[in-house]
Write an enzyme that holds these catalytic residues in place. Structure first.
Site, short mmCIF file in Angstrom:
data_model
loop_
_atom_site.label_atom_id
_atom_site.label_comp_id
_atom_site.label_asym_id
_atom_site.label_seq_id
_atom_site.Cartn_x
_atom_site.Cartn_y
_atom_site.Cartn_z
NE ARG A 171 -1.83 1.24 3.69
CZ ARG A 171 -1.39 2.43 4.48
NH1 ARG A 171 -1.56 3.43 3.85
NH2 ARG A 171 -0.43 2.09 5.55
NE ARG A 175 -1.62 9.65 5.65
CZ ARG A 175 -0.74 9.82 6.66
NH1 ARG A 175 -0.22 10.80 7.35
NH2 ARG A 175 -0.43 8.61 7.36
NE ARG A 246 19.37 -5.25 2.15
CZ ARG A 246 20.38 -4.96 1.47
NH1 ARG A 246 21.07 -5.73 0.90
NH2 ARG A 246 20.72 -3.76 1.32
NE ARG A 276 15.63 4.62 9.60
CZ ARG A 276 14.36 4.15 10.23
NH1 ARG A 276 13.17 4.62 10.03
NH2 ARG A 276 14.37 2.98 11.14
CE1 TYR A 347 10.20 -4.52 9.14
CE2 TYR A 347 8.22 -4.05 9.25
CZ TYR A 347 9.31 -3.69 9.25
OH TYR A 347 9.54 -2.58 10.06
CG ASP A 349 4.84 -2.60 11.84
OD1 ASP A 349 6.15 -2.32 11.49
OD2 ASP A 349 4.04 -2.13 11.16
#
Length: 381
Positions: A171, A175, A246, A276, A347, A349
């Protein structure tokens, strides 16, 4: 009965606490010198800042059961993750929202105008996207894709997006308003005293024996059942081969005052080698002004070697086939249940990890006997 739980992250801690509350003795193992797994937080010795040692972890969920559970073990402060992104020497907000679109294209679109503009720029010739790149181009077009996703994805995965399956981009966060909250879950926050303190409180039980810096392979005791949250291929001594992961390398930055003005900035251009920079005092805004100095970390992604900490599974074609073989091997192994991110090679959360661990607790309660516990509580395939 005595149980063994391998891994002192959220999955292992929740299972161990549940078993101990039922009166069982539990041996909890972790080969690291600390609990909390990749969520481990601790005060930095030189600055006093609460540091996420294995990269930023922001708690967010739509699952009230999960939210209520973690709050039993520590106070959560309000925290909104507002990510910035650098592309071609310009700073934008993520996820891509109306401000990002208007900044990038130098326009003043309304929500309706922006939606129409994006639809017109999307590649309508791609009917059935098969790759990450095709999926992105069919949704947002070439300009936004190249600016924010192409280079970052190459760095994150070490693979050209043309060769990544479309399923990775399940997804695309896009926005058509000015909402720059990175997550849209109703429950969001950061533990006031860090994640390690949460895990410590979960594990406060006289029935839990914690052994750190201890490898499961070195334990010779027989247990009624083993709950294994380590890498599934490692449990079987990599007999079928190594699954691909990874891993991340962190380069520390020490500075005075405020280094970048926000918690996370993504660097989208491929010629910048890191993905980042995270400045950790901004993850605790209620105390950020207390620190004269600051600490940040550049984050580099690469293929995990045998001695590296695995962060997220690659799950490309070769790994999926190898996983199928390990799953079959696990299903023919008695008295062991595989769970968590590493045990099921998915993976996850934090909130999903916690939710699945709580569901395991439910199934333990419903089981007529420990021998009936399955190898997998969630199908990893």
């Amino acid at each position: 009965m005595r149980f063994c739980v391998v891994g002192a992250g959220f999955s292992g801690a929740i299972i161990a606490r549940h078993l101990s509350d039922k009166g069982y003795k539990v041996l909890l193992l972790d080969e690291r010198k600390h609990i909390a797994g990749n969520c481990h937080t601790e005060r930095d010795t030189s600055t006093g800042i609460m540091v996420h040692r294995y990269g930023p972890h922001i708690f967010h969920t739509a699952d009230k059961r999960v939210w209520d559970y973690v709050q039993q073990f520590g106070k959560f402060r309000p925290y909104i993750n507002r990510v910035k992104a650098v592309s071609k020497n310009c700073v934008y907000t993520l996820p891509v929202n109306l401000l990002t679109i208007n900044q990038f294209f130098k326009t003043t679109f309304s929500p309706k105008e922006a939606r129409l503009f994006i639809e017109q720029n999307a590649n309508k010739l791609i009917i059935d996207p098969q790759t990450f790149e095709e999926q992105a181009l069919s949704m947002i077009g070439s300009d936004l894709y190249k600016a924010f996703f192409e280079g970052y994805t190459k760095k994150q995965w070490g693979i050209d997006p043309k060769n990544l399956p479309s399923s990775i981009l399940k997804r695309l966060p896009l926005r058509f308003n000015y909402d720059d909250n990175y997550f849209n879950h109703p429950y969001q926050g950061m533990p006031e005293n860090g994640y390690t303190a949460i895990i410590e409180n979960i594990l406060k039980s006289k029935n839990i024996e914690i052994c750190l810096q201890t490898k499961f392979e070195d334990i010779e005791e027989n247990f009624s059942h083993i709950f294994y949250t380590g890498p599934i291929d490692r449990y079987f001594k990599f007999s079928l081969g190594h699954l691909g992961y990874r891993t991340l390398d962190f380069i520390r930055i020490d500075a005075e005052g405020d280094y970048q003005g926000t918690a996370v900035i993504n660097y989208c251009d491929y010629d910048i080698p890191f993905t980042r920079i995270s400045e950790h005092k901004h993850f605790a805004p209620w105390e950020a002004d207390n620190f004269k100095n600051t600490v940040a970390f550049k984050e580099y992604s690469r293929l995990a070697g045998k001695e590296d900490t695995p962060y997220y599974p690659i799950r490309l074609v070769g790994e999926k086939k190898l996983l199928e073989n390990y799953v079959e091997l696990a299903k023919n192994t008695s008295n062991v249940s595989f769970l968590g991110r590493l045990g099921t090679y998915r993976y996850l959360d934090m909130d999903v990890t916690i939710s699945e661990a709580l569901n395991v607790c439910d199934q333990i309660d419903k089981s007529l006997g420990i021998s009936e516990l399955p190898s997998f509580f969630v199908d990893p395939l």
